[in-house]
Design a protein around this motif. Structure first.
Motif, PDB file in Angstrom:
ATOM      1  N   ALA A 107       0.815  -1.217   0.000  1.00 55.23           N
ATOM      2  CA  ALA A 107       0.000   0.000   0.000  1.00 55.23           C
ATOM      3  C   ALA A 107       0.850   1.269   0.000  1.00 55.23           C
ATOM      4  CB  ALA A 107      -0.925  -0.012   1.210  1.00 55.23           C
ATOM      5  N   ALA A 108       1.851   1.312   0.862  1.00 55.82           N
ATOM      6  CA  ALA A 108       2.668   2.516   0.957  1.00 55.82           C
ATOM      7  C   ALA A 108       3.371   2.793  -0.373  1.00 55.82           C
ATOM      8  CB  ALA A 108       3.696   2.356   2.062  1.00 55.82           C
ATOM      9  N   ALA A 109       3.971   1.754  -0.915  1.00 55.80           N
ATOM     10  CA  ALA A 109       4.731   1.922  -2.147  1.00 55.80           C
ATOM     11  C   ALA A 109       3.811   2.348  -3.283  1.00 55.80           C
ATOM     12  CB  ALA A 109       5.426   0.615  -2.504  1.00 55.80           C
ATOM     13  N   ARG A 110       2.602   1.781  -3.301  1.00 52.10           N
ATOM     14  CA  ARG A 110       1.697   2.123  -4.382  1.00 52.10           C
ATOM     15  C   ARG A 110       1.190   3.554  -4.277  1.00 52.10           C
ATOM     16  NH1 ARG A 110      -0.735  -0.758  -8.160  1.00 52.10           N
ATOM     17  NH2 ARG A 110      -2.630   0.458  -8.030  1.00 52.10           N
ATOM     18  N   SER A 111       0.966   4.005  -3.056  1.00 54.14           N
ATOM     19  CA  SER A 111       0.458   5.363  -2.941  1.00 54.14           C
ATOM     20  C   SER A 111       1.529   6.373  -3.351  1.00 54.14           C
ATOM     21  CB  SER A 111      -0.016   5.636  -1.518  1.00 54.14           C
ATOM     22  OG  SER A 111       1.083   5.542  -0.643  1.00 54.14           O
ATOM     23  N   ASN A 112       2.783   5.974  -3.185  1.00 54.52           N
ATOM     24  CA  ASN A 112       3.846   6.835  -3.696  1.00 54.52           C
ATOM     25  C   ASN A 112       4.039   6.658  -5.194  1.00 54.52           C
ATOM     26  OD1 ASN A 112       4.376   7.827  -1.197  1.00 54.52           O
ATOM     27  ND2 ASN A 112       5.915   6.282  -0.731  1.00 54.52           N
ATOM     28  N   GLY A 113       3.326   5.700  -5.788  1.00 53.11           N
ATOM     29  CA  GLY A 113       3.405   5.471  -7.222  1.00 53.11           C
ATOM     30  C   GLY A 113       4.731   4.907  -7.677  1.00 53.11           C
ATOM     31  N   LEU A 114       5.372   4.086  -6.843  1.00 54.21           N
ATOM     32  CA  LEU A 114       6.668   3.540  -7.231  1.00 54.21           C
ATOM     33  C   LEU A 114       6.503   2.234  -7.999  1.00 54.21           C
ATOM     34  CD1 LEU A 114       8.634   4.113  -3.912  1.00 54.21           C
ATOM     35  CD2 LEU A 114       8.836   5.403  -6.032  1.00 54.21           C
ATOM     36  N   PRO A 129      12.002  -5.379 -12.675  1.00 50.59           N
ATOM     37  CA  PRO A 129      11.946  -6.841 -12.573  1.00 50.59           C
ATOM     38  C   PRO A 129      13.334  -7.495 -12.625  1.00 50.59           C
ATOM     39  CG  PRO A 129      11.187  -6.119 -14.724  1.00 50.59           C
ATOM     40  CD  PRO A 129      11.368  -4.884 -13.892  1.00 50.59           C
ATOM     41  N   ASP A 130      14.320  -6.798 -13.196  1.00 53.26           N
ATOM     42  CA  ASP A 130      15.647  -7.398 -13.363  1.00 53.26           C
ATOM     43  C   ASP A 130      16.604  -7.088 -12.223  1.00 53.26           C
ATOM     44  OD1 ASP A 130      14.894  -8.609 -15.637  1.00 53.26           O
ATOM     45  OD2 ASP A 130      16.327  -7.623 -16.963  1.00 53.26           O
ATOM     46  N   CYS A 131      16.437  -5.945 -11.530  1.00 56.17           N
ATOM     47  CA  CYS A 131      17.400  -5.630 -10.475  1.00 56.17           C
ATOM     48  C   CYS A 131      16.725  -5.188  -9.179  1.00 56.17           C
ATOM     49  CB  CYS A 131      18.423  -4.593 -10.945  1.00 56.17           C
ATOM     50  SG  CYS A 131      17.801  -2.911 -10.977  1.00 56.17           S
ATOM     51  N   ASP A 132      15.383  -5.136  -9.162  1.00 54.98           N
ATOM     52  CA  ASP A 132      14.629  -4.879  -7.932  1.00 54.98           C
ATOM     53  C   ASP A 132      14.728  -3.445  -7.433  1.00 54.98           C
ATOM     54  OD1 ASP A 132      12.786  -6.254  -6.450  1.00 54.98           O
ATOM     55  OD2 ASP A 132      14.140  -6.687  -4.798  1.00 54.98           O
ATOM     56  N   LEU A 133      15.292  -2.536  -8.212  1.00 58.05           N
ATOM     57  CA  LEU A 133      15.397  -1.145  -7.764  1.00 58.05           C
ATOM     58  C   LEU A 133      14.023  -0.479  -7.788  1.00 58.05           C
ATOM     59  CD1 LEU A 133      17.524   1.138  -7.065  1.00 58.05           C
ATOM     60  CD2 LEU A 133      17.200   1.878  -9.420  1.00 58.05           C
ATOM     61  N   LEU A 134      13.697   0.219  -6.668  1.00 54.60           N
ATOM     62  CA  LEU A 134      12.440   0.971  -6.626  1.00 54.60           C
ATOM     63  C   LEU A 134      12.645   2.303  -7.328  1.00 54.60           C
ATOM     64  CD1 LEU A 134      11.162   0.400  -3.006  1.00 54.60           C
ATOM     65  CD2 LEU A 134      10.009  -0.251  -5.110  1.00 54.60           C
ATOM     66  N   GLN A 135      11.738   2.680  -8.160  1.00 59.02           N
ATOM     67  CA  GLN A 135      11.866   3.961  -8.843  1.00 59.02           C
ATOM     68  C   GLN A 135      10.505   4.551  -9.171  1.00 59.02           C
ATOM     69  OE1 GLN A 135      14.166   2.900 -12.534  1.00 59.02           O
ATOM     70  NE2 GLN A 135      13.998   0.919 -11.526  1.00 59.02           N
ATOM     71  N   ARG A 136      10.542   5.858  -9.455  1.00 54.26           N
ATOM     72  CA  ARG A 136       9.297   6.564  -9.741  1.00 54.26           C
ATOM     73  C   ARG A 136       9.066   6.542 -11.244  1.00 54.26           C
ATOM     74  NH1 ARG A 136       6.688   9.419  -6.354  1.00 54.26           N
ATOM     75  NH2 ARG A 136       8.427   9.406  -4.895  1.00 54.26           N
TER      76      ARG A 136
END
Ligand SMILES: [Zn+2]
Ligand SMILES: [Zn+2]
Lengths: 211, 209
Positions: free
Chosen positions: B6-13, B17-24
């Motif tokens: 939920a938190a990540a989605r509300s931030n729209g991140l 799929p290849d390196c797992d980095l969270l990004q906007r």
């Protein structure tokens, strides 16, 4: 890389490999098999036992690679002449017949691609096990290359299948498949499964956990 | 049990799929693709009129697939005798010579998997347009992605060319209707893959759920 860069796993999130949805892993049931609510695929932060599975499949492929190159992939009887072709002699024959572009294509698909998969994946596995931080972007690109070109080594198997179906005119001309074709197909399948078992996110994990 | 982040989605991140980095995610114009800032993997794209175009192409692919499997692939003539081969006779030929395992593998990667991928795409997109449920559509759509490496039509076509050249100086070989249907099928399949926007389909299926 910016200081804010963080992987999903570090924040307790799982990225579903099948549909891309971000999921929150509940700590209590961590490790239990879980399904993505959107697509139904099994979702884990990393593929389980990725390194061990990839090694096992890769070693299988490497062992089968020997009979695949020693035994003929087909025997042909054309106008009374009998001949046997292995993977390598097939490429050499195309060279002799002045079919350089085609020889190059078959050389690439049947010799370069299997070796690239065997050596490239071994290199990636060793680098991941040693928690190497060397050139992660280059290693990620190497893995993507292996993913893309890996299937092309099926080329020779299809050539044998077509020739066997097409050339069966009894005593005039007959082509039979050889044991080498079966071994070579097994190499292709084992190395393709090895590619699927490898988790490219491991390349980046060693980078993040460095202090 | 997993819940939506939920938190990540509300931030729209989004996570790579290849390196797992969270990004906007960046806003894209139609036809643009976004790549991961760390490893360079393709993250998502925006495509115009994706659903109807892909649906039309998948229908065309199904028809071409039927022609490619029913008509002769190649004909060989030598000393007044001739021999036809279809894709399926390539499979039975191997089985007849005692290579049952190899025959099964060739059948899977050149007939069954390509068919399942075309049929699955049609199934998922048709359900997305017509029906309110989503369980089966999600199943089909997930599997056409998982089966992608195992459909090898373009390699089969190239093998046909190699066979053509190998036998060219011994016998006369003519490509049949299936050969041309294969060429068209590969182009149509590539076009369908290019117009398909998986993220759009997943969002559509999510809303239906
Ligand atoms: Zn999912
Ligand atoms: Zn990435």
């Amino acid at each position: 890389m910016s200081a804010k860069a963080a992987s999903a796993a570090r924040l307790g999130l799982i990225c579903c490999r099948a549909c891309g949805l971000l999921l929150r892993a509940r700590p209590l049931q961590a490790g239990a098999a879980a399904r993505c609510p959107r697509c139904g695929a099994g979702a884990r932060a990393r593929k389980p036992r990725s390194v061990a599975c990839t090694w096992a499949l890769l070693v299988t492929g490497a062992i089968l690679y020997v009979p695949a190159n020693v035994y003929p992939i087909m025997q042909s009887e054309l106008m009374g002449k009998t001949s046997e072709d292995t993977i390598i002699s097939g490429v050499l024959r195309l060279m002799e017949e002045d079919q350089a572009p085609l020889a190059l294509l078959v050389f690439f698909a049947s010799i370069v691609v299997p070796l690239l998969k065997l050596c490239g994946l071994s290199f990636l596995l060793v680098s991941v096990q040693r928690r190497s931080t060397w050139q992660p972007r280059g290693r990620a690109a190497l893995f993507r290359l292996i993913e893309i070109v890996g299937r092309w080594s099926m080329l020779d198997i299809f050539v044998v299948a077509i020739l066997v179906a097409l050339v069966r005119l009894g005593s005039v001309a007959t082509i039979l498949p050889g044991f080498g074709a079966l071994s070579f197909a097994a190499v292709v399948v084992a190395t393709m499964f090895a590619t699927l078992a490898f988790d490219p996110r491991l390349i980046w994990d060693s980078l993040e956990k460095k202090p | 049990m997993l819940t939506r982040g939920a938190a990540a989605r509300s931030n729209g991140l989004v996570a790579c799929p290849d390196c797992d980095l969270l990004q906007r995610p960046a806003a894209l114009a139609a036809g643009e693709a976004a790549r991961c800032g760390r490893c360079g993997a393709r993250l998502y794209e925006r495509k115009e009129n994706s659903l109807s175009r892909t649906l039309a192409l998948a229908l065309a692919a199904l028809i071409l697939f039927a022609i490619a499997n029913l008509c002769p692939f190649m004909t060989l003539s030598l000393e007044g005798r001739s021999q036809e081969c279809t894709i399926f006779s390539g499979v039975t030929g191997l089985a007849r010579e005692g290579m049952g395992t190899l025959a099964l593998l060739v059948f899977l990667v050149s007939v069954l998997v390509p068919f399942l991928r075309i049929a699955g795409l049609l199934h998922a997109l048709a359900l997305l347009r017509l029906a309110p449920g989503r369980g089966r559509a999600a199943f089909s759509f997930r599997w056409i992605h998982a089966l992608r490496p195992w459909g090898m039509l373009e390699i089969l076509l190239l093998a046909g060319l190699v066979a053509l050249v190998k036998l060219g100086d011994v016998a006369r070989i003519e490509p049949g209707a299936a050969f041309w249907a294969f060429c068209a099928l590969i182009l149509v399949n590539a076009a369908a893959a290019a117009t398909l926007d998986p993220a759009l389909v997943w969002r559509g299926l999510e809303r239906r759920g």
